[in-house]
Structures are given as structure tokens and as C-alpha cells.
Design an enzyme around this catalytic site. Sequence first.
Site, PDB file in Angstrom:
ATOM      1  N   GLU A 190       0.707  -1.236  -0.050  1.00 37.86           N
ATOM      2  CA  GLU A 190       0.069   0.072   0.100  1.00 37.86           C
ATOM      3  C   GLU A 190       0.609   1.249  -0.031  1.00 37.86           C
ATOM      4  O   GLU A 190       0.591   2.391  -0.517  1.00 37.86           O
ATOM      5  CB  GLU A 190      -1.012  -0.080   1.357  1.00 37.86           C
ATOM      6  CG  GLU A 190      -2.133  -0.857   1.035  1.00 37.86           C
ATOM      7  CD  GLU A 190      -3.011  -0.551  -0.174  1.00 37.86           C
ATOM      8  OE1 GLU A 190      -3.317   0.669  -0.471  1.00 37.86           O
ATOM      9  OE2 GLU A 190      -3.410  -1.743  -0.653  1.00 37.86           O
TER      10      GLU A 190
ATOM     11  N   CYS B 219     -15.927   3.287 -20.605  1.00 40.61           N
ATOM     12  CA  CYS B 219     -17.155   3.205 -20.025  1.00 40.61           C
ATOM     13  C   CYS B 219     -18.192   1.976 -20.545  1.00 40.61           C
ATOM     14  O   CYS B 219     -19.009   1.757 -19.787  1.00 40.61           O
ATOM     15  CB  CYS B 219     -17.747   4.483 -20.186  1.00 40.61           C
ATOM     16  SG  CYS B 219     -16.953   5.916 -19.450  1.00 40.61           S
TER      17      CYS B 219
ATOM     18  N   CYS C 152     -23.648   6.435 -13.938  1.00 42.60           N
ATOM     19  CA  CYS C 152     -22.685   7.316 -13.838  1.00 42.60           C
ATOM     20  C   CYS C 152     -22.974   8.713 -14.466  1.00 42.60           C
ATOM     21  O   CYS C 152     -23.208   8.890 -15.534  1.00 42.60           O
ATOM     22  CB  CYS C 152     -21.223   6.818 -14.298  1.00 42.60           C
ATOM     23  SG  CYS C 152     -19.961   8.070 -14.564  1.00 42.60           S
TER      24      CYS C 152
HETATM   25  S1  SF4 Z   1     -17.171   5.192 -13.481  1.00 50.54           S
HETATM   26 FE1  SF4 Z   1     -18.273   6.366 -15.048  1.00 50.54          FE
HETATM   27  S2  SF4 Z   1     -16.489   7.264 -15.937  1.00 50.54           S
HETATM   28 FE2  SF4 Z   1     -15.894   5.781 -14.988  1.00 50.54          FE
HETATM   29  S3  SF4 Z   1     -15.515   4.034 -16.264  1.00 50.54           S
HETATM   30 FE3  SF4 Z   1     -17.424   3.815 -15.220  1.00 50.54          FE
HETATM   31  S4  SF4 Z   1     -19.091   4.874 -16.592  1.00 50.54           S
HETATM   32 FE4  SF4 Z   1     -16.915   5.509 -17.223  1.00 50.54          FE
END
Ligand code: SF4
Length: 344
Positions: free
Chosen positions: A36, A198, A207
Amino acid sequence: MSNSFSTRLLLWFDQHGRHDLPWQLNITPYRVWVSEVMLQQTQTATAAPYFATFIDVFPSIDRLASASIDVVLHTWTGLGYYARARNLHKAANLLMSKYNGELPMSVSELEALPGIGPSTAGAIVAICTNRRATILDGNVKRVLARCFAIKGWPGSKTTAKALWRKAEQLTPDARVRDYTQAIMDLGATLCTRSSPDCANCPFRAECIAYRTSRCDQFPARKPKQVKPVRTTTMLMIENPQGELLLQQRLSTGLWGGLWSFPEGDAVDDTLLQFDIDSTCVESQARRDKFRHSFTHFHLEITPIHVKLTETPATIGEKPIVWYSPSEPAEIGLTGPVTRLLKEL
Ligand code: SF4
């Protein structure tokens, strides 16, 4: 999506997460702690070979505590941010004197040790005990900032507070070890800084950054600051045997405890500090200057290669070594020294 966040993340982790990183095998508090700390400022692929070497050289807390700081820094050479190595060594000694050579398994006690912040403490407790503890490293900050459109630069107090609140809310009661690894993995492998994947993300439907095509806006970048430029001259003093004079830096401050070339604007004055008479100089040649960047400033370095006709019999009071590049001593070197030695 708070309720389903951890469930969905764990489902993704079971199929796509990383399960065979060196520190995930044979989990012990010591191995988790070292990994870590290495991962605080270093990516997994770079850290992995250093982790293997470090554990090989210092297989336990007591072996780390009893090692000399020179050997610890030598083992760390190339990984950067040397305060991490100094803190590991300091903390190992504290663990020997206060905790019988064991890591305490509470966030507050861990946080009191040198080099362990709240996120590292949370990760150690969660991974070692599977008890509920929260982490918020760089990867997690990015995932949360994007998923929940948390505004502001994560280094600012308000944004950091909002991120911690969210991270604490989302941490589940069960499978905390896996959850901790999973959220770091998602940030490191899918939700990357410049090109998040994504399409394969378990959170793409909710998201906010993705739904509103603003992935590049979260987390907000650090407000731009122009870093000042400092300058220095480094003397690469070489004796007829091809060894170079290195001086140990003070244990506190820049490159604390590491070995570096002597610095000084006037060559003769700097040589005198080491009791070297300028009549012993066979040649001196200025090499190309270059920049070494720190968090708060750039250091512009002008190297001067000074060749001596003989090795001085005495060299004053300073802690120095004549360093042989072909038979390197086990000492920690600064980044510029490593670079200049390679160029030689
Ligand atoms: S959290 Fe949101 S920005 Fe990140 S990979 Fe997933 S969909 Fe894409």
C-alpha cells in the site's frame, strides 16, 4: 445507487478484477502495508518488481527495522518519493519498540505511524481483517468524482470531505476486503484518467459524468500553479580509478539520507570543502544541463565532470564515499545521480 453500488462492483470484480497481484498472494499485514505504501505514488506494474525485491531483502518487520537506512534506500532506488522508504524504516522501528513487531489493526493506531494516512490505514485494516474500513486513494477519488459528479479538485478541503463522505456511505459491511480491491481495480483498469472504458463499466447506466459526456471534467484538475525554477551545479568528481565522489545528504530535507554529487557554484570552492586542492584537477568539463522536477519546484542542474590526477588522502569531515559504478555500493542514490551515472 448507494444500495446497489457495492453489489454491482463486487459482481464485476468476481469476473474481471485482479486476483493475482504479488501482494494478494500470501496476505500478511506486513506485505499489505509495504504494497500500500508503494502504491501511494506508483502504478501497479512499476511497483510489482520493487515489491518482490523489497520483501526478499526485508522479509519481516524486524528485518526491516534492523537494516541500515542506506540499505533500505538502496533497495528503494528508482521508485522515487524516498520519504516513503524512510517512513517504512522509522515505522518498523516503532512497531518493534511499541507493538512487539506487529502492525496494530485499527485505523487510528495505524494512522499514527509515519507514512500512513487515513486511506492507507483503511486499506490495511480492510484487506487484512475484512472488517469495515474505508479507503480513498487516487483511483477511488476518480471513480466517485465521476459517478456522482463531485465537483472541485480532490486536493481541496471541501471536495476531499465530500469524497470521504461518499466513500464511507458506499463501503459495505460484508466482503470489505474484496470491495477495497475492487474499487481500486475499477479505477486502475476501467475508469482510467485519460480514456475510461465506460462501455465495459458496471456503472455506465448511472454514472453522471458518463451520462452527461463529462468524463474529462471529473475529477477537476489542480488549479495551475507556475512552479519556480531553482538552479544548482553538481560536481562529478572522478579519481584515477574511475570512482566518483558522493556525499550523503542530511537525513531531513530534500533527498534526505540519499547520496549525491557535491553541489556548489564555484568549482574550486566546492573542491576545497572536501580538502581537494585545485592543482589535483586534470580536467573539468561542463555537461548538458537538465531539469529534475519536484512537487513544488523544478531543479535545473548543471553537471561539471572533474577528473583528478590522484585520489586525495583525506577528504575532510563530510560523510562521503568513492562510488565505483562497476561495483556499486549498497546505498540510496538520488534520481539525478542515477541518471548521470547511466550517461557516463
Ligand atoms: S465510473 Fe463512469 S466514467 Fe468511470 S468508467 Fe464507469 S462509466 Fe466511465
